[in-house]
Scaffold this active site. Sequence first.
Site, PDB file in Angstrom:
ATOM      1  CG  LEU A  20      -2.018   1.043   1.328  1.00  0.00           C
ATOM      2  CD1 LEU A  20      -2.957   1.013   0.134  1.00  0.00           C
ATOM      3  CD2 LEU A  20      -2.812   0.908   2.630  1.00  0.00           C
ATOM      4  CE  LYS A  62      10.984   0.413 -15.779  1.00  0.00           C
ATOM      5  NZ  LYS A  62      11.266   1.833 -15.465  1.00  0.00           N
ATOM      6  CE  LYS A  98      11.709  -1.472 -11.998  1.00  0.00           C
ATOM      7  NZ  LYS A  98      11.197  -0.310 -11.334  1.00  0.00           N
TER       8      LYS A  98
HETATM    9  N1  LIG Z   1       6.132   3.967  -8.014  1.00  0.00           N
HETATM   10  C1  LIG Z   1       5.920   3.901  -9.310  1.00  0.00           C
HETATM   11  O1  LIG Z   1       5.625   4.896  -9.973  1.00  0.00           O
HETATM   12  C2  LIG Z   1       6.011   2.564 -10.024  1.00  0.00           C
HETATM   13  C3  LIG Z   1       5.836   2.513 -11.417  1.00  0.00           C
HETATM   14  C4  LIG Z   1       5.882   1.277 -12.066  1.00  0.00           C
HETATM   15  C5  LIG Z   1       6.109   0.139 -11.326  1.00  0.00           C
HETATM   16  N2  LIG Z   1       6.309   0.224  -9.970  1.00  0.00           N
HETATM   17  C6  LIG Z   1       6.554  -1.007  -9.228  1.00  0.00           C
HETATM   18  O2  LIG Z   1       5.497  -1.189  -8.304  1.00  0.00           O
HETATM   19  C7  LIG Z   1       5.973  -1.820  -7.120  1.00  0.00           C
HETATM   20  C8  LIG Z   1       5.619  -0.961  -5.925  1.00  0.00           C
HETATM   21  O3  LIG Z   1       6.219   0.314  -6.025  1.00  0.00           O
HETATM   22  P1  LIG Z   1       5.827   1.506  -5.028  1.00  0.00           P
HETATM   23  O4  LIG Z   1       6.528   2.700  -5.563  1.00  0.00           O
HETATM   24  O5  LIG Z   1       4.370   1.552  -4.815  1.00  0.00           O
HETATM   25  O6  LIG Z   1       6.573   1.012  -3.684  1.00  0.00           O
HETATM   26  P2  LIG Z   1       6.464   1.639  -2.232  1.00  0.00           P
HETATM   27  O7  LIG Z   1       5.842   2.992  -2.280  1.00  0.00           O
HETATM   28  O8  LIG Z   1       7.789   1.487  -1.594  1.00  0.00           O
HETATM   29  O9  LIG Z   1       5.436   0.678  -1.473  1.00  0.00           O
HETATM   30  C9  LIG Z   1       5.714  -0.639  -1.112  1.00  0.00           C
HETATM   31  C10 LIG Z   1       4.581  -1.171  -0.252  1.00  0.00           C
HETATM   32  O10 LIG Z   1       4.798  -2.533   0.015  1.00  0.00           O
HETATM   33  C11 LIG Z   1       4.850  -2.780   1.417  1.00  0.00           C
HETATM   34  N3  LIG Z   1       5.914  -3.754   1.610  1.00  0.00           N
HETATM   35  C12 LIG Z   1       7.165  -3.717   1.111  1.00  0.00           C
HETATM   36  N4  LIG Z   1       7.859  -4.810   1.490  1.00  0.00           N
HETATM   37  C13 LIG Z   1       7.034  -5.536   2.252  1.00  0.00           C
HETATM   38  C14 LIG Z   1       7.166  -6.754   2.956  1.00  0.00           C
HETATM   39  N5  LIG Z   1       8.310  -7.454   2.942  1.00  0.00           N
HETATM   40  N6  LIG Z   1       6.106  -7.210   3.647  1.00  0.00           N
HETATM   41  C15 LIG Z   1       4.961  -6.512   3.683  1.00  0.00           C
HETATM   42  N7  LIG Z   1       4.754  -5.359   3.031  1.00  0.00           N
HETATM   43  C16 LIG Z   1       5.791  -4.879   2.336  1.00  0.00           C
HETATM   44  C17 LIG Z   1       5.135  -1.450   2.079  1.00  0.00           C
HETATM   45  O11 LIG Z   1       4.555  -1.452   3.381  1.00  0.00           O
HETATM   46  P3  LIG Z   1       4.522  -0.141   4.338  1.00  0.00           P
HETATM   47  O12 LIG Z   1       3.588   0.822   3.680  1.00  0.00           O
HETATM   48  O13 LIG Z   1       4.018  -0.599   5.634  1.00  0.00           O
HETATM   49  O14 LIG Z   1       5.936   0.352   4.367  1.00  0.00           O
HETATM   50  C18 LIG Z   1       4.445  -0.478   1.109  1.00  0.00           C
HETATM   51  O15 LIG Z   1       3.087  -0.326   1.446  1.00  0.00           O
HETATM   52  C19 LIG Z   1       7.483  -2.027  -7.344  1.00  0.00           C
HETATM   53  O16 LIG Z   1       7.696  -3.304  -7.881  1.00  0.00           O
HETATM   54  C20 LIG Z   1       7.813  -0.973  -8.390  1.00  0.00           C
HETATM   55  O17 LIG Z   1       8.957  -1.324  -9.174  1.00  0.00           O
HETATM   56  C21 LIG Z   1       6.263   1.414  -9.308  1.00  0.00           C
END
Ligand SMILES: NC(=O)c1ccc[n+]([C@@H]2O[C@H](COP(=O)([O-])OP(=O)(O)OC[C@H]3O[C@@H](n4cnc5c(N)ncnc54)[C@H](OP(=O)(O)O)[C@@H]3O)[C@@H](O)[C@H]2O)c1
Length: 428
Positions: free
Chosen positions: A11, A205, A105
């Site tokens: 989240l 990618k 990715k």
């Molecule tokens: N951000 C972008 O624009 C974007 C674009 C394309 C693809 N992606 C991909 O989407 C994915 C998520 O990116 P994001 O930017 O949303 O990441 P993020 O903001 O760091 O969020 C990660 C979430 O996962 C939870 N989490 C992480 N490790 C965990 C674990 N071991 N156990 C339980 N919960 C865990 C975290 O919990 P907490 O909230 O409690 O810390 C957080 O809610 C990644 O694979 C990224 O490469 C992201």
Amino acid sequence: MKPIKVGLLGLGTVGTGVVRIVEKHQSDLESQVGSPIVIEKILVQNKDKARSISIDQHKLTDDVWEIIHNPEIDVIVEVMGGIELTRSYILEALSRGKHIVTANKDLMALHGPEILSKAQEHGCDVLYEASVAGGIPIIRTLIEGFSSDRIMKIMGIVNGTTNYILTKMSQEGADYSEVLKEAQALGYAEADPTSDVEGLDAARKMTILATLGFRANVALEDVDVKGISAISREDILYAKRLGYEVKLLGIAERQDDYISVSVQPTMVKRSHPIASVNGVFNAVYVYGEAVGETMFYGPGAGELPTATSVVADLVAVVKNLKLGVNGKQEKIAYKEKKLKTDEQIASKYYLLLHVADRAGVLARITQAFAEFEVSLESVLQQPNPSNPEAEIIIITHDANKASMKKVLNSLEDMEVVKTIKSVYRVEG
Ligand SMILES: NC(=O)c1ccc[n+]([C@@H]2O[C@H](COP(=O)([O-])OP(=O)(O)OC[C@H]3O[C@@H](n4cnc5c(N)ncnc54)[C@H](OP(=O)(O)O)[C@@H]3O)[C@@H](O)[C@H]2O)c1
């Protein structure tokens, strides 16, 4: 109508967007799939963390098995990131018949074939539209939109951070390190920017795009990677003067059945559509044998753009559920992978050399190119007022990579060549 229950792993930026879109567009989504979509449980690391959306606390869990072992959950949306732990969760979920939507990715580039084959084994869907170029629906486009064509070339600006840095360097004449610091302050670059600036993120990618485009399992090790950290202000300035922009391009090419994939700083002719993609935007240029040139442009990251791709995948999984056709997609990588050798990889090159400023030097240098049958499109020699050495700028005609390596070795051995400052591929 029985709701479709979804388990959300993560989240953060994307997970929050997924919750927002599923809530805000619920009635449209329900009309499309014929059932309400309910996010039943959400995995987080810290349940007490302040969130930017209001969320029923009972939905949050820090125990992944509450989601994976929940028989009521049909689909798991993985937006937590990471590789090994996430891989183990997804494989376990698939073995329990759960469909997967992921934005990851890293996971798909490294373990895509294993995950997709596990999915087939268990009759499950695995969709990953958001894993490349965030909000641009390029994966579905390559699989479905190009199914009748033969893709010959894919060129992508698939990393927003590096495109932001190069755009700023080009528009403001700024230094690489200066712009990197600014990008970090604005949140466009990570505190440790290595994966972005050294081209690894783009390479992952491109592994995914090349696999889809050429229908063969391309691995990360097949991608020749060079990042942007050595690009100087001087490089950008000369490129502009010659009518080019410097872009970090992922380039996947096919000739006959042989393919090559690379990520490298490339000088792109200003008239090429991909040269005008600026800032954090992404674009993927696809050349199909039948269709010719196409280009797909949009936001490569961010909460809502990325989440739209994730939720579109979710809709696709639910539609398949309704039709009873999950896990029935055709095998994507059905071709044998044949990689080009250095003799088969051809492109134009740009070179900037610092050389001794005396008579006969230019002739000796051009001789080295002739010796290895690399013909030259243009040669420009100019004195450098701040330096006793002269500068020579060379643009070649199409030359193969093996010959260019020989030319570079030969230039390195020449006493009159003081420094080979830059060597870039040229497109357009
Ligand atoms: N951000 C972008 O624009 C974007 C674009 C394309 C693809 N992606 C991909 O989407 C994915 C998520 O990116 P994001 O930017 O949303 O990441 P993020 O903001 O760091 O969020 C990660 C979430 O996962 C939870 N989490 C992480 N490790 C965990 C674990 N071991 N156990 C339980 N919960 C865990 C975290 O919990 P907490 O909230 O409690 O810390 C957080 O809610 C990644 O694979 C990224 O490469 C992201």
